[in-house]
Design a protein around this motif. Structure first.
Motif, PDB file in Angstrom:
ATOM      1  N   GLU A 340      40.467  41.688  46.057  1.00 25.81           N
ATOM      2  CA  GLU A 340      41.793  41.683  46.132  1.00 25.81           C
ATOM      3  C   GLU A 340      42.134  42.235  44.803  1.00 25.81           C
ATOM      4  OE1 GLU A 340      42.546  37.600  46.359  1.00 25.81           O
ATOM      5  OE2 GLU A 340      41.469  37.434  48.321  1.00 25.81           O
ATOM      6  N   ILE A 341      41.377  42.434  43.870  1.00 31.11           N
ATOM      7  CA  ILE A 341      41.712  42.950  42.781  1.00 31.11           C
ATOM      8  C   ILE A 341      40.442  43.837  41.906  1.00 31.11           C
ATOM      9  CG2 ILE A 341      41.285  40.847  41.268  1.00 31.11           C
ATOM     10  CD1 ILE A 341      43.789  41.947  39.518  1.00 31.11           C
ATOM     11  N   SER A 342      40.696  44.835  41.326  1.00 28.17           N
ATOM     12  CA  SER A 342      39.533  45.617  40.776  1.00 28.17           C
ATOM     13  C   SER A 342      39.316  44.750  39.579  1.00 28.17           C
ATOM     14  CB  SER A 342      39.807  46.918  40.478  1.00 28.17           C
ATOM     15  OG  SER A 342      40.297  46.984  39.221  1.00 28.17           O
ATOM     16  N   PRO A 343      37.702  44.460  39.022  1.00 23.74           N
ATOM     17  CA  PRO A 343      37.350  43.928  37.923  1.00 23.74           C
ATOM     18  C   PRO A 343      37.915  44.374  36.712  1.00 23.74           C
ATOM     19  CG  PRO A 343      35.357  44.742  39.382  1.00 23.74           C
ATOM     20  CD  PRO A 343      36.684  45.313  39.888  1.00 23.74           C
ATOM     21  N   PHE A 344      38.377  45.769  36.537  1.00 22.88           N
ATOM     22  CA  PHE A 344      38.894  46.166  35.565  1.00 22.88           C
ATOM     23  C   PHE A 344      40.454  45.805  35.433  1.00 22.88           C
ATOM     24  CE2 PHE A 344      36.011  49.339  37.342  1.00 22.88           C
ATOM     25  CZ  PHE A 344      34.843  49.229  36.266  1.00 22.88           C
ATOM     26  N   ALA A 345      40.993  45.655  36.453  1.00 26.30           N
ATOM     27  CA  ALA A 345      42.507  45.347  36.449  1.00 26.30           C
ATOM     28  C   ALA A 345      42.397  43.826  35.962  1.00 26.30           C
ATOM     29  CB  ALA A 345      43.214  45.512  37.868  1.00 26.30           C
ATOM     30  N   LEU A 350      43.634  39.022  32.041  1.00 26.22           N
ATOM     31  CA  LEU A 350      42.976  38.097  31.290  1.00 26.22           C
ATOM     32  C   LEU A 350      43.389  38.224  29.955  1.00 26.22           C
ATOM     33  CD1 LEU A 350      39.806  37.531  33.413  1.00 26.22           C
ATOM     34  CD2 LEU A 350      41.440  35.690  32.819  1.00 26.22           C
ATOM     35  N   LEU A 351      42.942  39.612  29.379  1.00 25.59           N
ATOM     36  CA  LEU A 351      43.056  39.930  27.841  1.00 25.59           C
ATOM     37  C   LEU A 351      44.491  40.083  27.505  1.00 25.59           C
ATOM     38  CD1 LEU A 351      40.485  42.858  27.758  1.00 25.59           C
ATOM     39  CD2 LEU A 351      40.409  40.524  26.713  1.00 25.59           C
ATOM     40  N   GLU A 352      45.439  40.381  28.575  1.00 26.08           N
ATOM     41  CA  GLU A 352      46.843  40.477  28.110  1.00 26.08           C
ATOM     42  C   GLU A 352      47.471  38.945  27.891  1.00 26.08           C
ATOM     43  OE1 GLU A 352      48.794  42.798  30.999  1.00 26.08           O
ATOM     44  OE2 GLU A 352      48.100  44.588  30.208  1.00 26.08           O
ATOM     45  N   LYS A 353      46.942  38.083  28.736  1.00 28.90           N
ATOM     46  CA  LYS A 353      47.384  36.701  28.759  1.00 28.90           C
ATOM     47  C   LYS A 353      46.813  36.134  27.569  1.00 28.90           C
ATOM     48  CE  LYS A 353      48.391  32.604  30.590  1.00 28.90           C
ATOM     49  NZ  LYS A 353      49.806  31.932  30.684  1.00 28.90           N
ATOM     50  N   TYR A 354      45.574  36.521  27.065  1.00 29.24           N
ATOM     51  CA  TYR A 354      44.974  35.778  26.106  1.00 29.24           C
ATOM     52  C   TYR A 354      45.600  36.380  24.693  1.00 29.24           C
ATOM     53  CZ  TYR A 354      41.566  34.777  22.487  1.00 29.24           C
ATOM     54  OH  TYR A 354      40.919  34.303  21.129  1.00 29.24           O
ATOM     55  N   PHE A 355      46.064  37.476  24.509  1.00 28.80           N
ATOM     56  CA  PHE A 355      46.665  38.069  23.442  1.00 28.80           C
ATOM     57  C   PHE A 355      47.992  37.762  23.217  1.00 28.80           C
ATOM     58  CE2 PHE A 355      42.703  40.652  23.194  1.00 28.80           C
ATOM     59  CZ  PHE A 355      42.271  40.260  21.894  1.00 28.80           C
ATOM     60  N   LYS A 356      48.665  37.327  24.495  1.00 30.93           N
ATOM     61  CA  LYS A 356      50.056  36.775  24.339  1.00 30.93           C
ATOM     62  C   LYS A 356      50.201  35.291  23.783  1.00 30.93           C
ATOM     63  CE  LYS A 356      51.959  39.395  27.940  1.00 30.93           C
ATOM     64  NZ  LYS A 356      52.633  39.383  29.206  1.00 30.93           N
TER      65      LYS A 356
END
Length: 356
Positions: A340-345, A350-356
């Motif tokens: 449903e989503i690529s591993p890279f996306a 996840l990283l964007e969520k973490y750094f917010k």
């Protein structure tokens, strides 16, 4: 019934594990939890009990212990870096424990103070460690000028290696001028040990070249010396043949940055034959690398490497322990598996969520 059948025979007398002089020190330290300053004072006076307690703090995952450990390490740093650090690895059954005991006893006979440490990332799975070796090294463990420390079991190699590196600092501040670091685990543990030592020693068995098939090229490339152990009795001829094979193999590798040409020697840890030659080889290496400034250059590079490794380890731990990330990660794992989503996306999300 014969009366002797009910008679209990005397058991084998157990060797004294620690000297009587150390017993009073242990009792004194166990009465209360020493402060960071007491540990620092004890370490700088060469007290092994203070050293052991400080290492236990370093190995602890408690935030309170971490703060205290960092205080001790900071105070010990100016007194560290005055030792020779030797990494020792080898195939299973090569006789590492016997070799380290014979080598350690030889070094203490020269007036050296020897600390034996281990990097064992496998211990968290098998619940085994160098503790078994401690009982095998009966003579070395009783030596006043030697210190054997079991490795810390940990979930990650990075964590275990970081703790070992901090332990080295404490041992050096305690007056140990020769640090032997054994790699007990498999896989990447050799690389971790190589990144914290000055000299890397590969122990092997005789087999006239057959054993070359079982050793990773990478470990051979890292080695500054290869020692064929158990070169005694019927094995002497095979050990000489193996030495020739290894010398041929080493000529195929590119020249080391240190300018050092790796040496191959034979020894017997049982008869002590060739043990002095191993130390002579290490001494020659140090003479060369100190003259051409490679020794201090490598130490500086290793310090930088461990700075970055520690940052990576801490970021990774914080990321995976974050409660929101844990929930989101489970959701995205399923989405990735179902295409449903690529591993890279998913990773980017996840990283964007973490750094917010």
């Amino acid at each position: 019934m014969h009366p002797s059948a009910l008679h209990e025979k005397d058991g084998i007398e157990q060797p004294e594990i620690i000297s009587s002089a150390s017993v009073s020190q242990i009792q004194q330290f166990r009465r209360k939890q020493p402060s960071a300053q007491q540990l620092i004072d004890g370490i700088l006076k060469g007290n092994k009990i203070a050293l052991s307690r400080a290492i236990t703090l370093v190995e602890s995952t408690s935030p309170a212990h971490l703060e205290k450990a960092n205080e001790v390490i900071k105070a010990c740093l100016p007194h560290a870096n005055q030792s020779v650090r030797v990494g020792i690895t080898g195939v299973p059954g090569v006789g590492k424990s016997t070799f380290i005991e014979a080598f350690g006893k030889y070094l203490t006979s020269l007036g050296k103070k020897v600390a034996v440490l281990a990097v064992d990332p496998s211990s968290s799975l098998s619940h085994g460690s160098i503790l078994g070796d401690k009982t095998r090294m009966e003579e070395l463990v009783k030596d006043e000028n030697a210190y054997i420390r079991p490795s810390a079991s940990g979930e990650s190699l990075g964590g275990v290696a970081r703790k070992t590196r901090e332990t080295i600092i404490l041992c050096e501040a305690c007056g140990f001028d020769t640090i032997l670091i054994e790699t007990v685990g498999v896989g990447q543990s050799e690389t971790a040990v190589h990144s914290m030592v000055d000299f890397f020693l590969l122990l092997n068995l005789a087999g006239a070249g057959d054993e070359l098939q079982g050793i990773k090229r990478g470990i051979m490339e890292m080695a500054d010396a290869i020692v064929i152990n158990k070169a005694d009795g019927d094995n002497i001829k095979r050990a000489r043949l193996a030495k020739t094979e290894y010398n041929r193999a080493l000529h195929l590798f590119p020249m080391k940055n240190s300018g050092w040409s790796p040496k191959v020697t034979t020894c017997s840890a049982l008869t002590n034959e060739g043990i002095a030659d191993v130390w002579d080889t290490i001494t020659d290496y140090f003479q060369l690398t100190q003259d051409n400034d490679y020794f201090s250059k490598k130490r500086r590079e290793q310090n930088q490497y461990w700075l970055l490794e520690t940052i990576n380890e801490q970021l990774k731990r914080n990321f995976y322990n974050h409660p929101d990330i844990q929930i989101l990660l489970d959701e995205n794992k399923k989405a990735v598996q179902n295409n449903e989503i690529s591993p890279f996306a998913a990773a980017q999300l996840l990283l964007e969520k973490y750094f917010k």
